[in-house]
Design a protein around this motif. Structure first.
Motif, PDB file in Angstrom:
ATOM      1  N   ASN A 130       0.852  -1.252  -0.050  1.00  0.00           N
ATOM      2  CA  ASN A 130       0.035  -0.006  -0.064  1.00  0.00           C
ATOM      3  C   ASN A 130       0.778   1.233   0.117  1.00  0.00           C
ATOM      4  O   ASN A 130       2.066   0.971   0.404  1.00  0.00           O
ATOM      5  N   LYS A 131       0.330   2.294  -0.535  1.00  0.00           N
ATOM      6  CA  LYS A 131       0.903   3.517  -0.728  1.00  0.00           C
ATOM      7  C   LYS A 131       0.923   4.192   0.788  1.00  0.00           C
ATOM      8  O   LYS A 131      -0.260   4.433   1.303  1.00  0.00           O
ATOM      9  N   VAL A 132       2.306   4.683   1.400  1.00  0.00           N
ATOM     10  CA  VAL A 132       2.358   5.316   2.451  1.00  0.00           C
ATOM     11  C   VAL A 132       2.858   6.788   2.139  1.00  0.00           C
ATOM     12  O   VAL A 132       3.835   6.746   1.358  1.00  0.00           O
ATOM     13  N   ASN A 133       2.487   7.715   3.146  1.00  0.00           N
ATOM     14  CA  ASN A 133       3.256   9.121   3.035  1.00  0.00           C
ATOM     15  C   ASN A 133       3.850   9.375   4.466  1.00  0.00           C
ATOM     16  O   ASN A 133       3.008   9.515   5.434  1.00  0.00           O
ATOM     17  N   PRO A 134       5.213   9.428   4.642  1.00  0.00           N
ATOM     18  CA  PRO A 134       5.584   9.515   6.068  1.00  0.00           C
ATOM     19  C   PRO A 134       5.479  10.692   6.527  1.00  0.00           C
ATOM     20  O   PRO A 134       5.648  11.007   7.936  1.00  0.00           O
ATOM     21  N   ALA A 135       4.982  11.942   5.784  1.00  0.00           N
ATOM     22  CA  ALA A 135       4.393  13.313   6.430  1.00  0.00           C
ATOM     23  C   ALA A 135       3.148  13.222   6.792  1.00  0.00           C
ATOM     24  O   ALA A 135       2.818  13.976   7.422  1.00  0.00           O
ATOM     25  N   THR A 137       1.113  12.164   9.350  1.00  0.00           N
ATOM     26  CA  THR A 137       0.962  11.403  10.634  1.00  0.00           C
ATOM     27  C   THR A 137      -0.623  11.374  11.110  1.00  0.00           C
ATOM     28  O   THR A 137      -1.233  12.759  10.360  1.00  0.00           O
ATOM     29  N   PRO A 138      -0.890  10.913  12.191  1.00  0.00           N
ATOM     30  CA  PRO A 138      -2.482  10.856  12.128  1.00  0.00           C
ATOM     31  C   PRO A 138      -2.816  12.069  12.801  1.00  0.00           C
ATOM     32  O   PRO A 138      -2.101  12.795  13.566  1.00  0.00           O
ATOM     33  N   VAL A 139      -3.920  12.649  12.335  1.00  0.00           N
ATOM     34  CA  VAL A 139      -4.386  14.081  12.819  1.00  0.00           C
ATOM     35  C   VAL A 139      -5.144  13.949  14.141  1.00  0.00           C
ATOM     36  O   VAL A 139      -5.538  14.714  14.894  1.00  0.00           O
ATOM     37  N   VAL A 172     -11.275  12.648   5.419  1.00  0.00           N
ATOM     38  CA  VAL A 172     -10.319  11.213   6.097  1.00  0.00           C
ATOM     39  C   VAL A 172      -9.809  10.474   5.028  1.00  0.00           C
ATOM     40  O   VAL A 172     -10.463   9.888   4.174  1.00  0.00           O
ATOM     41  N   GLY A 173      -8.516  10.138   5.192  1.00  0.00           N
ATOM     42  CA  GLY A 173      -7.930   9.140   4.063  1.00  0.00           C
ATOM     43  C   GLY A 173      -7.767   7.961   4.523  1.00  0.00           C
ATOM     44  O   GLY A 173      -8.175   7.249   3.694  1.00  0.00           O
ATOM     45  N   PRO A 289      -4.706  13.934   1.299  1.00  0.00           N
ATOM     46  CA  PRO A 289      -3.725  15.101   0.961  1.00  0.00           C
ATOM     47  C   PRO A 289      -4.408  16.286   0.585  1.00  0.00           C
ATOM     48  O   PRO A 289      -5.190  16.472   0.003  1.00  0.00           O
ATOM     49  N   GLY A 290      -3.954  17.456   1.225  1.00  0.00           N
ATOM     50  CA  GLY A 290      -4.532  18.781   1.084  1.00  0.00           C
ATOM     51  C   GLY A 290      -5.584  19.193   1.951  1.00  0.00           C
ATOM     52  O   GLY A 290      -6.250  20.235   1.848  1.00  0.00           O
ATOM     53  N   ALA A 291      -6.188  18.295   2.637  1.00  0.00           N
ATOM     54  CA  ALA A 291      -7.487  18.611   3.536  1.00  0.00           C
ATOM     55  C   ALA A 291      -7.013  19.329   4.639  1.00  0.00           C
ATOM     56  O   ALA A 291      -5.931  19.003   4.956  1.00  0.00           O
ATOM     57  N   ASN A 292      -7.692  20.148   5.039  1.00  0.00           N
ATOM     58  CA  ASN A 292      -7.690  21.105   6.368  1.00  0.00           C
ATOM     59  C   ASN A 292      -7.645  20.138   7.774  1.00  0.00           C
ATOM     60  O   ASN A 292      -8.939  19.513   7.767  1.00  0.00           O
ATOM     61  N   VAL A 293      -6.566  20.127   8.313  1.00  0.00           N
ATOM     62  CA  VAL A 293      -6.631  19.393   9.576  1.00  0.00           C
ATOM     63  C   VAL A 293      -7.784  19.644  10.700  1.00  0.00           C
ATOM     64  O   VAL A 293      -8.448  18.876  11.155  1.00  0.00           O
ATOM     65  N   ILE A 294      -7.941  20.970  10.797  1.00  0.00           N
ATOM     66  CA  ILE A 294      -8.872  21.486  11.691  1.00  0.00           C
ATOM     67  C   ILE A 294     -10.254  21.008  11.225  1.00  0.00           C
ATOM     68  O   ILE A 294     -11.239  20.536  12.109  1.00  0.00           O
ATOM     69  N   GLU A 295     -10.468  21.339   9.904  1.00  0.00           N
ATOM     70  CA  GLU A 295     -11.978  20.848   9.673  1.00  0.00           C
ATOM     71  C   GLU A 295     -12.420  19.405   9.656  1.00  0.00           C
ATOM     72  O   GLU A 295     -13.385  18.985  10.083  1.00  0.00           O
ATOM     73  N   VAL A 296     -11.255  18.593   9.401  1.00  0.00           N
ATOM     74  CA  VAL A 296     -11.505  17.024   9.454  1.00  0.00           C
ATOM     75  C   VAL A 296     -11.766  16.638  10.805  1.00  0.00           C
ATOM     76  O   VAL A 296     -12.512  15.984  11.186  1.00  0.00           O
ATOM     77  N   VAL A 297     -11.073  17.166  11.755  1.00  0.00           N
ATOM     78  CA  VAL A 297     -11.065  16.735  13.116  1.00  0.00           C
ATOM     79  C   VAL A 297     -12.314  17.166  13.631  1.00  0.00           C
ATOM     80  O   VAL A 297     -12.980  16.668  14.551  1.00  0.00           O
ATOM     81  N   ASP A 298     -12.866  18.568  13.207  1.00  0.00           N
ATOM     82  CA  ASP A 298     -14.135  19.042  13.777  1.00  0.00           C
ATOM     83  C   ASP A 298     -15.436  18.177  13.319  1.00  0.00           C
ATOM     84  O   ASP A 298     -16.362  17.981  13.908  1.00  0.00           O
TER      85      ASP A 298
END
Length: 311
Positions: A130-135, A137-139, A172-173, A289-298
């Motif tokens: 599977n494809k992974v991105n080291p950058a 990290t879980p939000v 959510v990815g 990728p590209g999603a806003n962290v705060i909006e996803v968590v909310d």
């Protein structure tokens, strides 16, 4: 010419210019992405192979080494790291930044196919990648605990009820489970009872393997009707395993429960996670990728009350 003189002589233009700058800053601030790391899509692929019961040395020589030889021949590969543990082998492949991810996945699949003849024949499943991105990290990490439910059943509940709902949220990815124990039936054989009946552990293994298969049963062909046979050979409870007939002694059946203790337990009892002092199942949530962290968590926090009510 003094630069400030122009703004002093034209106060209206200066005021309008400052208002335009402030408005531009407010608009730009609302469009800023929120991320702890820059948006860099590393072409990284992780290959995992499961071989239950194998020691780390066996995993290294029988699984990891053949795969490394095949992966090492791929063009564009800049870094390869491997980890061999009990029953599992994980290889992390990193390619050049200008490498197309689709091309990299095709190369990895071709290398796995080439190494299939060199891998053990009794692997339960071929290597998966599977494809992974080291950058990435879980939000957000959720810890789920229960005072009344066993951890394997809690893990199944989280996997089927919570993880799938959260994965459907916009932004959510990937949702991965950590520390959970998958439910399994454990057979604790008594070697002395086996030896007294002239049997060994291989006989028990052959019985369990032959009695727990799911294969086509065929059909009946009649003059006007064809009847398809349908029977489920999957054993799911300790009671079903206990009634298996291991051998016959003087015409009397020797059942598996006569030489072993069959209990409902966990597939890996040494896998666990804790939230404070309570054993828990962890849900690690990564964003797209590209999603806003705060909006996803909310969005996730807004959905949690309804998920909790459904549980």
């Amino acid at each position: 010419m003094n630069l400030s003189r122009l703004f002093i002589l034209r106060p209206v233009a200066t005021t309008l210019c400052m208002i335009a700058i402030v408005l531009s800053g407010i608009i730009a601030y609302r469009l800023l992405p929120v991320s702890a790391l820059p948006q860099v899509d590393y072409p990284t692929i992780r290959v995992m192979t499961l071989y239950p019961g194998a020691s780390p040395d066996v995993m290294t020589s029988a699984v990891t080494a053949p795969l490394e030889r095949q992966f090492g021949q791929m063009p564009g590969l800049t870094q390869m790291a491997s980890t061999s543990s009990g029953g599992a082998s994980v290889l992390t492949l990193r390619f050049n930044l200008d490498m197309n991810m689709d091309v990299a996945e095709q190369q990895v699949q071709a290398a796995i196919n080439a190494a299939s003849n060199l891998l053990p024949n009794d692997l339960p499943a071929p290597p998966v990648y599977n494809k992974v991105n080291p950058a990435d990290t879980p939000v957000l990490t959720l810890a789920i605990t229960s005072k009344t439910m066993l951890l394997p059943k809690l893990n199944n509940l989280v996997d089927t009820r919570m993880a799938q709902k959260i994965a459907q949220i916009s932004g959510v990815g990937m949702v991965s489970i950590a520390g959970g124990q998958r439910q399994a039936v454990r057979i604790k054989v008594n070697p002395e009872a086996l030896a007294a009946n002239g049997l060994n552990l291989s006989d028990v293994r052959s019985l369990v393997g032959a009695s727990n298969v799911n294969q086509p049963k065929g059909n009946f062909d009649g003059p006007t009707r064809v009847s398809m046979l349908d029977a489920n050979d999957q054993l799911k409870t300790p009671q079903e395993y206990a009634e298996l007939i291991l051998a016959y002694n003087n015409g009397a059946p020797l059942r598996l429960k006569d030489v072993a203790e069959i209990v409902d337990g966990a597939e890996n009892e040494r896998l666990a996670a804790w939230a404070n002092e309570n054993q828990a199942v962890l849900l690690n949530i990564q964003r797209q990728p590209g999603a806003n962290v705060i909006e996803v968590v909310d969005r996730i926090k807004a959905l949690l009350p309804s998920i909790t009510d459904n549980l």
